[in-house]
Each structure stands twice: as structure tokens, then as C-alpha cells.
Scaffold this motif. Structure first.
Motif, PDB file in Angstrom:
ATOM      1  N   VAL A  10     -18.223   4.194  -5.536  1.00  0.00           N
ATOM      2  CA  VAL A  10     -16.610   3.719  -5.182  1.00  0.00           C
ATOM      3  C   VAL A  10     -16.241   3.924  -3.824  1.00  0.00           C
ATOM      4  N   ARG A  11     -15.473   2.846  -3.303  1.00  0.00           N
ATOM      5  CA  ARG A  11     -15.034   2.981  -1.887  1.00  0.00           C
ATOM      6  C   ARG A  11     -13.319   3.047  -2.031  1.00  0.00           C
ATOM      7  N   VAL A  12     -12.863   4.333  -1.451  1.00  0.00           N
ATOM      8  CA  VAL A  12     -11.382   4.641  -1.644  1.00  0.00           C
ATOM      9  C   VAL A  12     -10.721   4.399  -0.134  1.00  0.00           C
ATOM     10  N   LYS A  13      -9.593   4.015  -0.050  1.00  0.00           N
ATOM     11  CA  LYS A  13      -8.680   3.997   0.963  1.00  0.00           C
ATOM     12  C   LYS A  13      -7.616   4.862   0.583  1.00  0.00           C
ATOM     13  N   VAL A  14      -7.131   5.855   1.403  1.00  0.00           N
ATOM     14  CA  VAL A  14      -5.803   6.659   1.145  1.00  0.00           C
ATOM     15  C   VAL A  14      -4.994   6.496   2.415  1.00  0.00           C
ATOM     16  N   ARG A  15      -3.662   6.149   2.121  1.00  0.00           N
ATOM     17  CA  ARG A  15      -2.721   6.122   3.211  1.00  0.00           C
ATOM     18  C   ARG A  15      -1.735   7.276   3.098  1.00  0.00           C
ATOM     19  N   VAL A  16      -1.575   8.014   4.510  1.00  0.00           N
ATOM     20  CA  VAL A  16      -0.814   9.445   4.276  1.00  0.00           C
ATOM     21  C   VAL A  16      -0.148   9.338   5.544  1.00  0.00           C
ATOM     22  N   VAL A  17       1.322   8.943   5.442  1.00  0.00           N
ATOM     23  CA  VAL A  17       2.151   8.725   6.456  1.00  0.00           C
ATOM     24  C   VAL A  17       3.457   9.538   6.290  1.00  0.00           C
ATOM     25  N   ALA A  18       3.792  10.246   7.225  1.00  0.00           N
ATOM     26  CA  ALA A  18       5.018  10.813   7.170  1.00  0.00           C
ATOM     27  C   ALA A  18       6.069   9.796   6.697  1.00  0.00           C
ATOM     28  N   GLY A  19       7.194  10.593   5.581  1.00  0.00           N
ATOM     29  CA  GLY A  19       8.291   9.821   5.344  1.00  0.00           C
ATOM     30  C   GLY A  19       7.907   8.696   4.160  1.00  0.00           C
ATOM     31  N   GLU A  20       6.743   8.356   3.678  1.00  0.00           N
ATOM     32  CA  GLU A  20       6.237   7.273   3.023  1.00  0.00           C
ATOM     33  C   GLU A  20       5.473   7.956   1.878  1.00  0.00           C
ATOM     34  N   PRO A  21       5.589   7.531   0.446  1.00  0.00           N
ATOM     35  CA  PRO A  21       4.999   8.040  -0.713  1.00  0.00           C
ATOM     36  C   PRO A  21       3.341   8.035  -0.332  1.00  0.00           C
ATOM     37  N   LEU A  22       2.722   8.826  -0.911  1.00  0.00           N
ATOM     38  CA  LEU A  22       1.170   9.095  -0.749  1.00  0.00           C
ATOM     39  C   LEU A  22       0.832   7.683  -1.646  1.00  0.00           C
ATOM     40  N   LYS A  23      -0.305   7.037  -1.140  1.00  0.00           N
ATOM     41  CA  LYS A  23      -0.762   5.834  -1.637  1.00  0.00           C
ATOM     42  C   LYS A  23      -2.444   5.855  -1.517  1.00  0.00           C
ATOM     43  N   GLY A  24      -2.968   5.145  -2.642  1.00  0.00           N
ATOM     44  CA  GLY A  24      -4.382   5.032  -2.661  1.00  0.00           C
ATOM     45  C   GLY A  24      -4.950   3.815  -3.204  1.00  0.00           C
ATOM     46  N   TRP A  25      -6.085   3.397  -2.842  1.00  0.00           N
ATOM     47  CA  TRP A  25      -6.702   2.280  -3.624  1.00  0.00           C
ATOM     48  C   TRP A  25      -8.131   2.672  -3.605  1.00  0.00           C
ATOM     49  N   ALA A  26      -8.827   1.849  -4.604  1.00  0.00           N
ATOM     50  CA  ALA A  26     -10.118   2.095  -4.929  1.00  0.00           C
ATOM     51  C   ALA A  26     -10.796   0.811  -5.378  1.00  0.00           C
ATOM     52  N   TRP A  27     -12.148   0.802  -5.026  1.00  0.00           N
ATOM     53  CA  TRP A  27     -12.942  -0.565  -5.410  1.00  0.00           C
ATOM     54  C   TRP A  27     -14.131  -0.133  -5.894  1.00  0.00           C
ATOM     55  N   CYS A  28     -14.923  -0.649  -6.795  1.00  0.00           N
ATOM     56  CA  CYS A  28     -16.308  -0.514  -7.297  1.00  0.00           C
ATOM     57  C   CYS A  28     -16.834  -1.821  -8.034  1.00  0.00           C
ATOM     58  N   ASP A  29     -17.932  -1.678  -8.390  1.00  0.00           N
ATOM     59  CA  ASP A  29     -18.493  -2.942  -9.104  1.00  0.00           C
ATOM     60  C   ASP A  29     -18.290  -2.522 -10.648  1.00  0.00           C
ATOM     61  N   GLY A  30     -17.986  -3.762 -11.274  1.00  0.00           N
ATOM     62  CA  GLY A  30     -18.016  -3.669 -12.887  1.00  0.00           C
ATOM     63  C   GLY A  30     -19.352  -3.627 -13.701  1.00  0.00           C
ATOM     64  N   ARG A  31     -19.253  -3.613 -14.631  1.00  0.00           N
ATOM     65  CA  ARG A  31     -20.419  -3.679 -15.444  1.00  0.00           C
ATOM     66  C   ARG A  31     -21.104  -4.923 -15.391  1.00  0.00           C
ATOM     67  N   ASP A  32     -20.503  -5.922 -15.052  1.00  0.00           N
ATOM     68  CA  ASP A  32     -20.949  -7.430 -14.997  1.00  0.00           C
ATOM     69  C   ASP A  32     -21.136  -7.913 -13.484  1.00  0.00           C
ATOM     70  N   GLY A  33     -21.009  -6.927 -12.505  1.00  0.00           N
ATOM     71  CA  GLY A  33     -21.446  -7.070 -10.987  1.00  0.00           C
ATOM     72  C   GLY A  33     -19.757  -7.631 -10.556  1.00  0.00           C
ATOM     73  N   GLN A  34     -18.776  -7.764 -11.189  1.00  0.00           N
ATOM     74  CA  GLN A  34     -17.555  -8.488 -10.482  1.00  0.00           C
ATOM     75  C   GLN A  34     -16.857  -6.913  -9.883  1.00  0.00           C
TER      76      GLN A  34
END
Length: 889
Positions: free
Chosen positions: A449-473
Motif C-alpha cells: 500500500v502507498r499512503v499519503k497523510v496531510r497534517v496541517v494546523a487548523g485543518e482536519p487530519l486527512k489520508g489517502w491510500a492506494w493499492c492494486d486490486g485482485r484483478d490488477g486495477q
């Protein structure tokens, strides 16, 4: 002496050597495990199965397993997929016309769940699945009786992506299948472990005729595990044996096979390029599943890495889990005593050794061991008397002792004869070891998995994640929290701390391999909030990853609409089945024959059709018989049809195809086949040949006949259908595909088993019996089931009671049945002549004495006088058990 279940550690099973292979990685086939319950399913996954096959509450060939509700299947699919394991669902029974809508709805439900494939037997259901749910992967069940290259290629053309090859198929035939490019053939799956059926799967009616529990409906009562006596007598003029005498055999369980175990030959098997290795056992315990799957998993992994793989301890554990004695089966050419376990039909576990002396309860029994296993208190012991007496069993009341080389076992109820074989049927050590193993093993899939996390004072915590599915998508997820970081006054959160928390994936299917951090304005974030973001993000990604391999909702809606249209049409046909406008005609009369005498007698008595199956060895004599029989029939205006054996594997199909064109030119223009793919194989060589389909094709619904037409122009319907089911099937065909001819088996001892076992070769004729001998097997009730050996060496077993439907001719005519069949094979000319004349009389009576009850009673009584073993209407009045009463469980 019995072939050992497990030999000593110095001598491997079957004296095979197992050298350490060269260090190189191999392609390993899929390991497919059984699951008859939730506990067995979990055991299979934990033990390392690549795929698990299971059944629902209906339409599966193991109706009496615990099985899975539809909600359970959905949960099993989710659980398995998150661990990198596939799930196949069995829908491998024959389906009645009235059950078609429910069966198709069930397939759509399975498709919606995301099952990886469905195993199917019924060719009608196959055809509907391809038409109505084209995205659903389908595998041909072993119930399809596919044992040849011709059958496998038919399966590929018809929409199967994989074929479970019949257990009787030798490697010489499988290698022919594997010789075709993978793009032109289906995947090939073979059984490597578990129970063997005596009969070819899909061709056994023994349980059906004895008690109405059909193996083709998932309800086999396993009568092949019961005791039988081989008997023989001199046939009378109607080929009924007289002066029956028992023929001595080694063992009373004449049809009971050993259990398959290909573990010692895995190194040879994986070199063949097979797609899957299957373990039988949906009726077995979780302990069995874990022990067997675990042993094969370890061996396959070691073979893949080029390491030493064979472990005698694993062989012993598999025997302890369940074993009727092991065999390599037909795959490696085993026959006779090495394949059959005629002395004992049940679990005999691990062969511990033989009794050398016994002193009763106080001093125990002395056993010379053949296995390394040391029994402990609570173990189950089975004693098999060398003289063939009743088996004795007991539980050890203390751990085994040791005096010199001998084990001392306590707990026997009395003295035991020296030479008796001793087996361990229950192992406390194995149960404890498997329980411990299940607590310590985790085989969860780890998806990068590849993960991105955004941590900025004054803004809600936010995260994104990407991976390959069972069929390669690519699968992605996005998640935020309500927590809003403030600017730190002392120690802001650092980049490294965020990465450490994000990478703590714990018991999830993910492995965070890359983390991108967007951090601004020196924020302060408690670790607990980062943990919550990670948990929510991975949970969201998990759901998205699972959904990615499911059909889109728009596709499901379109399929539901398509199915509803089909259901309306099908139900209309069902409701209008008695309103067919087809003009009733007298049915034709067909007779099955083996010999020229039977053929001549049936023709002279007024038959319309001859099915000729020469039971002779050698193609010169066979061709001469066929040509002479064809000429005789042609001169009298009678259709002549060359009937092929129920199973054509081996040399028959090769030789038959070589002679098809020459026989066609000589006037043999029609062939009856009973295996899938044979019609197409014939027509490639001789396009003018007319092909008929025999009872072995298991035509159980109208869609099955329609799916095989063309090239097959007429069918003998399944003998397991009732009168009303026959009427429904014929009426639907009359509406949808006019011109298909339907035949019903009306007279004869129905074939209930065809087996590769050489039963009659295993026993010599007893004193006082001279040839010709008619053989049979007598069950515990005194019923005698006729037995014969065909020209290919296979054993055929017939029903003990003769089917007689002569008094039901009016019903069959009203239903629109095209042809009535009499089976006179092996019955001689007198039977063929008189029974044919009797049915011809019945058909004539349709025109002027249809309602004269006395006529039909008289015909039935006269048929009874010629019958072998009495008479029965079989399933004609009631059919076989269905699934509907079980659906709401």
C-alpha cells in the motif's frame, strides 16, 4: 500381506525414493481444499489452501454436509479474499425443469457475492449460466464424467474455464489434454487426496435405485461401502441365473475403495503442468482438513523452492486424520488389491503394526510396529482379524509401553489373535497438535500500500491510500477525521513519528510500503488520533479492495432484468405444459442388443430401432458385427444405431474414431454416445453421421437437451425422472425446439454402476460352477445385482430389479415420448424376441384398448414372468428426492 498404509521412516510409501531436487523455483498448481462447515473452511485457510470449495444448502453434491447459507458464503468469500484465497461454490447436481428459476437465481446471487467460480454438472444450467450471467466463471464438476481430450475440448467450447477430470483418468490420457496450448483448452484439475467412488462420478445410480437417494442430487447413501457376496449361476433362457453359488473373495466389502493419496508422487505430478490439485473431503472434520491441507502445502512450498519435501510424519498424520488405506489410484495405473479395500469399508487410520502375542486385559497386547507413532491414552485402536473376523475396536486406557522392539497396548476387551493388524483410528496427539497449530498460525495476505497523510494546523487530519486490486486495477481510499490539529506550543509532531504510526498495519491485509507526508505549520497531533486515522483509512481501503472485484451494481441490475424476462418465459412454459398441440403418435420401439442373435430376434418381433453395442474384443470382429447388423436392419426398414460404451476412455475412442468413416461408407450411419464431446469428435471425421445421446448424458431438463442439440438429434432421458417431469421436459422441448426426439428406458435391469475395477478378475469361479456363468453381487437383504465385464474390461453393475413400464405406455404416449427402449443386452434371443413382441402388442393397444385396464395388467404380468429379479417402475411414479424442502433451513 496388505500393502502398508505407512511404512517405516527408512522405507517410504510404495518404496518410492524422494531425492532432494535441484535448487530452482517451479510453477506450483493451485491447492484446492474442501470445506463442509465453517470450522473446516477456517482450517483450510489457516493450513494454506490457495482455494476452498464449498456448497450451499441446495444444488450441491454433498447435501448431508453442514454446508453454508448464502450469508455464510458471502462472509466466507470476504474472509478468504482478504487472505489471498479463492472460493469456489458447488452447484453440481442435476436440475429439474421446475427448479431452473431457483438455480439460476442462486447463480446470480453467487456472482453478486464475488465467488471465484461455480462448479456445475448439469449442461442445461451451464447453457443458461453462459447466456444469462456471462461473467460468472464456471468449472466442470467431476460429475460431468469428463475423462478424455474430446470431453475437455467440448468443455472449453461450451464455456467451462476448468475441468475436474474424472478420478479414473490415467496420466497417459491427462497428458493428451495438457498437450494442447493453454489458450485452446480448459484448466485441468485433478483429485490428489481423499475418498474414491467405486463408479465413475455422475454415472452411479446405486443409491438412487436402492433407496431413492440419488448421487446426482447430492444425496448418495454410499451403498458401495456395504457388504456384498459375489455369486454366480447358470443363466436360463431369459438370462436369469439359476443354481446360484457363492464365489469366495478376499473381503466382504466388494465395492469399497481405498482412499486416494498422491502425496508421495507430488514431485512427478507438478512436472505435468496441471492447474489445480484437489483434496476431497467436504464430509470430513476440520482436523482432517487441517492435517491434509497442511501436509500438501508444506510439500508444495518445498518443491517450489527446490528443497527436500517428503515427510513421513505428514504421511502418518494424514492417515491418523482419516484413511481407508491409501492408494495412488487410477492416475498411476493402480488396480485390484492396491486400489480396493474390500476387507474394511471404514476409517482404519494409521497402520501401527501387527500383533505378535496377547495376554488378555492384564498384560496387554504386544505389537511389532511398522510406524514411528507411539500411541497415548485415549487413542482409538482398530484390530483386524487375519482370519477375516469382525473388526474390534477399543480406546487405550494408558500410554503405550515398550518392551524391546514391541509396543504394549492396554485396554483390549480380550485376547487378540497373533497376526492381527493394529490401526490407530483416533489420535489424541494429532488433535492436540492441530489445535496448538491453529492458535499460532497467521496467513493473512499482505497487500503493498502507498499512503499519503496531510497534517496541517487548523485543518482536519486527512489520508489517502492506494493499492492494486485482485484483478490488477488500482484501488484507492480517502478518509478524514474530525480532529483539527492546533499549532504546537512545544513539540510539534514529526515526520518520522507519523510514518511509524501509519506503518503499524497490525492484523490487516495491508503492508504500508511507501508513505508521503504533507505537514505544515508545526501541528500538534496525539498519537491516538493518528492511529484512528490509520485504522479508518485501512478499513475504508479494505472495503474498497473487496468491492473492486465485485460486479458493478449497474451490471447486476441489467442481469436481474434479463433473468426476470427469462423467468416469465420459463414459467409460462411450465404452466402451459399440458396444452401442447403436438399430435400424439405411437412411440417407436427401440431395443439394445449385444449379439447378432438378440438383434435378429428383436427385428423379427417388430422393433423399429436397434442400438447395437458389440461386446467383443478386437476391431476386426467388431466391424464385421456392425456391418452385418446394419445390413440386416436396413433390409427390413429398421434403424440401426452403433451404440458406444458408457465410458469410452483408453483405446476405444482412438480406435473407434479411426473406423468411423469406413463404417459410415459401409452403411453404419448413426451412433449413440453417452459422453460429452464425443458427438463433435465423430462429426469432425464424418460430418454425415447422425448422433443420438444415451442415458449417460444425464438429460434431466429441457435446457440440457437444447444445449446439446445440435449436433445430437435425440436423447434417452435420465431414468431418474418421474412421469410428470418427463411430460414437462418433452412439452417444453416441443415448444422451444420441435423435432428433438425423446426416449424413455422402459424395460430391463438398469445400469447403476460403471467402474474401472476388475471385480470379476479378483475372484475365481467356485467349485461346481461351469461356464457360462452369470455373475451378481448379493446384498444383505438378498437382492442380487447382475455384474458383467465389458469389452474394455470395465465392471458394470445392474439394478437387482427389472424396470417395467409396459403398463405406462399410454402415459408415455400422452406425454409425447418418441421412443420406448428395451434393454436386451446379454439377455439372449428368447428374451429379446418375446419382450419386443410384448411391447409391440402394448403399442398396438393404444389405438383401440387404451382404457382397458385388464390389457395393461395382463401385459405387466407377462413382462414379470420374463423379468430378472422382479419388476419395478423405478422413479417413474415419484422421481428422486428434491431440494425444496431444505431451502428454508
Amino acid at each position: 500381506m496388505e500393502q502398508s498404509l505407512i511404512c517405516s521412516r527408512e522405507t517410504s510409501l510404495w518404496n518410492m525414493s524422494h531425492p532432494t531436487p535441484e535448487i530452482k523455483e517451479r510453477q506450483i498448481p493451485e491447492l484446492l481444499a474442501p470445506a463442509g462447515s465453517r470450522e473446516a473452511f477456517l482450517a483450510a485457510v489457516a493450513a494454506g489452501a490457495d482455494a476452498v470449495y464449498l456448497g450451499g444448502p441446495r444444488f450441491g453434491a454433498r447435501h448431508f454436509a453442514a454446508n453454508f447459507r448464502e450469508d455464510d458464503i458471502s462472509e466466507a468469500v470476504r474472509y478468504a479474499h482478504l487472505r489471498g484465497v479463492k472460493v469456489y461454490v458447488t452447484v453440481n447436481t442435476l436440475i429439474q425443469d421446475s427448479e431452473i428459476p431457483d438455480a439460476v437465481s442462486y447463480l446470480l446471487s453467487l456472482y453478486r457475492m464475488g465467488v471465484d467460480a461455480v462448479l456445475i454438472q448439469d449442461v442445461g444450467l451451464l447453457s443458461l449460466a453462459r447466456e444469462l450471467i456471462p461473467g460468472l466463471p464456471l468449472h466442470a464438476s467431476t460429475q460431468c464424467t469428463i475423462s478424455s481430450r474430446e470431453g475437455a475440448l467440448w468443455a472449453r467450447r461450451s464455456g467451462f474455464s476448468r475441468v475436474v477430470i474424472a478420478r479414473e483418468t490415467p496420466f497417459s490420457e491427462i497428458e493428451k489434454l495438457l498437450g494442447d496450448p493453454p489458450s485452446e483448452r480448459p484448466g485441468i484439475e485433478i483429485f490428489v487426496h481423499g475418498a474414491l467412488c467405486y463408479s465413475y462420478s455422475g454415472q452411479c445410480l446405486l443409491s438412487s435405485v436402492i433407496g431413492g437417494r440419488s448421487g446426482n442430487r447430492g444425496m448418495c447413501a454410499q451403498p458401495c461401502r456395504k457388504p456384498y457376496l459375489l455369486v454366480g449361476g447358470i443363466p436360463d433362457e431369459y438370462s436369469r441365473p439359476a443354481g446360484l453359488k457363492e464365489i469366495p473373495c478376499d473381503g466382504r466389502y466388494l465395492l469399497s475403495t481405498r482412499d486416494l493419496c498422491e502425496y508421495p508422487a507430488l514431485d512427478m505430478i507438478i512436472e505435468r503442468g496441471l492447474d489445480a490439485l484437489k483434496i476431497e473431503g467436504r464430509m470430513r472434520s476440520p482436523l482432517y482438513v487441517r492435517a491434509v491441507v497442511g501436509a500438501y502445502r508444506k510439500a508444495l512450498d518445498a518443491l517450489k523452492e527446490g528443497k527436500s519435501w517428503y515427510m513421513e510424519e505428514d504421511m502418518e498424520n494424514m492417515a491418523l486424520a482419516f484413511s481407508r488405506g491409501f492408494t495412488r489410484g487410477y492416475l498411476f495405473g493402480e488396480h485390484g488389491p492396491s486400489l480396493m479395500g474390500r476387507d474394511q469399508p471404514g476409517n482404519r487410520g494409521l497402520m501401527l503394526g501387527t500383533v505378535v502375542k496377547s495376554h488378555g486385559k492384564s498384560e496387554g497386547i504386544h505389537v511389532r510396529p511398522l510406524a514411528a507413532y507411539i500411541p497415548s491414552a485415549g487413542d482409538g485402536i482398530l484390530i483386524l482379524d487375519p482370519a477375516g473376523g469382525e473388526p474390534a475396536g477399543f480406546a487405550l486406557n494408558r500410554n503405550a509401553g515398550l518392551i524391546g522392539k514391541d509396543l504394549i497396548l492396554h485396554g483390549a476387551p480380550g485376547a487378540v489373535l497373533p497376526g492381527s493388524r493394529v490401526y490407530i483410528t483416533k489420535s489424541m496427539q494429532l488433535a492436540a497438535g492441530q489445535a496448538e497449530d491453529s492458535r499460532g498460525r497467521s496467513l493473512s495476505l499482505k497487500i503493498p500500500v502507498r499512503v499519503k497523510v496531510r497534517v496541517v494546523a487548523g485543518e482536519p487530519l486527512k489520508g489517502w491510500a492506494w493499492c492494486d486490486g485482485r484483478d490488477g486495477q488500482v484501488v484507492s481510499a480517502e478518509c478524514g477525521t474530525s480532529f483539527i490539529p492546533e499549532k504546537a506550543t512545544a513539540r510539534p509532531i514529526g515526520r518520522d513519528a507519523i510514518i511509524r504510526q501509519v506503518q503499524k498495519t497490525g492484523d490487516t491485509p495491508f503492508q504500508v510500503e511507501e508513505v508521503e507526508i504533507d505537514i505544515q505549520d508545526d501541528p500538534f497531533v496525539p498519537l491516538s488520533e493518528l492511529n484512528r486515522l490509520r485504522r479508518d483509512l485501512l478499513s475504508t481501503l479494505e472495503d474498497a479492495w473487496l468491492r473492486a472485484s465485485l460486479p458493478e451494481s449497474s451490471e447486476i441490475q441489467a442481469l436481474e432484468s434479463r433473468l426476470n424476462t427469462f423467468f416469465d418465459q420459463h414459467n409460462s412454459l411450465l404452466s402451459g405444459r399440458h396444452e401442447s398441440q403436438k399430435k400424439e403418435q405411437d412411440p417407436a420401439l427401440a431395443v439394445y442388443c449385444w449379439t447378432h442373435d438378440e438383434l435378429v430376434a428383436a427385428c423379427d418381433a417388430g422393433c423399429d430401432v436397434i442400438y447395437y453395442e458389440p461386446n467383443v474384443t478386437g476391431w476386426t470382429g467388431c466391424m464385421q458385427d456392425l456391418i452385418e447388423g446394419s445390413r440386416y436392419c436396413h433390409e427390413r426398414g429398421i434403424l440401426f444405431i452403433w451404440k458406444w460404451p458408457r465410458v469410452t476412455g483408453g483405446h476405444f475412442i482412438e480406435s473407434a474414431l479411426q473406423h468411423v468413416h469406413d463404417l459410415f461408407m459401409a452403411g453404419v450411419c448413426r451412433i449413440m454416445v453417452e459422453e460429452l464431446g464425443m458427438a463433435e469428435a465423430v462429426l469432425i471425421l464424418e460430418p454425415g453421421m447422425v448422433i443420438l445421446g444415451g442415458a449417460g448424458l444425464n438429460i434431466f431438463n429441457a435446457h440440457a437437451a437444447q444445449a446439446l442439440h445440435p449436433p445430437i438429434t435425440g436423447f434417452t432421458l435420465s431414468p431418474e425422472l418421474s412421469s410428470s417431469q418427463i411430460a414437462t421436459l418433452v412439452a417444453i422441448l416441443d415448444t422451444r425446439v420441435p423435432g428433438i426426439r425423446c426416449e424413455v428406458y422402459c424395460q430391463g435391469n438398469l445400469e447403476v454402476i460403471v467402474s474401472e475395477d476388475r471385480l470379476l478378475e479378483a475372484c475365481a469361479p467356485g467349485p461346481g460352477i461351469t461356464k457360462p456363468i452369470q455373475f451378481g453381487i448379493r446384498d444383505e437383504t438378498g437382492r442380487i445385482f447382475p455384474v458383467y465385464r465389458d469389452c474394455c474390461g470395465r465392471t458394470h453393475i445392474l439394478n437387482a430389479i427389472e424396470t417395467t413400464l409396459i403398463d405406462r405406455i399410454p402415459h408415455l404416449a400422452e406425454a409425447g415420448v418418441s421412443s420406448l427402449a428395451i434393454d436386451a443386452r446379454g439377455r439372449g434371443g428368447v428374451y429379446a424376441r418375446e419382450m419386443t413382441a410384448l411391447y409391440r402388442e402394448g403399442i398396438r393397444a393404444l389405438s383401440h384398448r387404451r382404457k382397458d385396464t385388464a390389457v395393461w395388467i395382463s401385459l405387466k404380468d407377462r413382462a414379470r414372468q420374463m423379468a430378472r429379479g422382479g419388476i419395478t417402475r423405478g422413479h417413474f411414479d415419484r422421481g428422486v428426492a428434491g431440494f425444496s424442502e431444505q431451502w428454508d433451513e
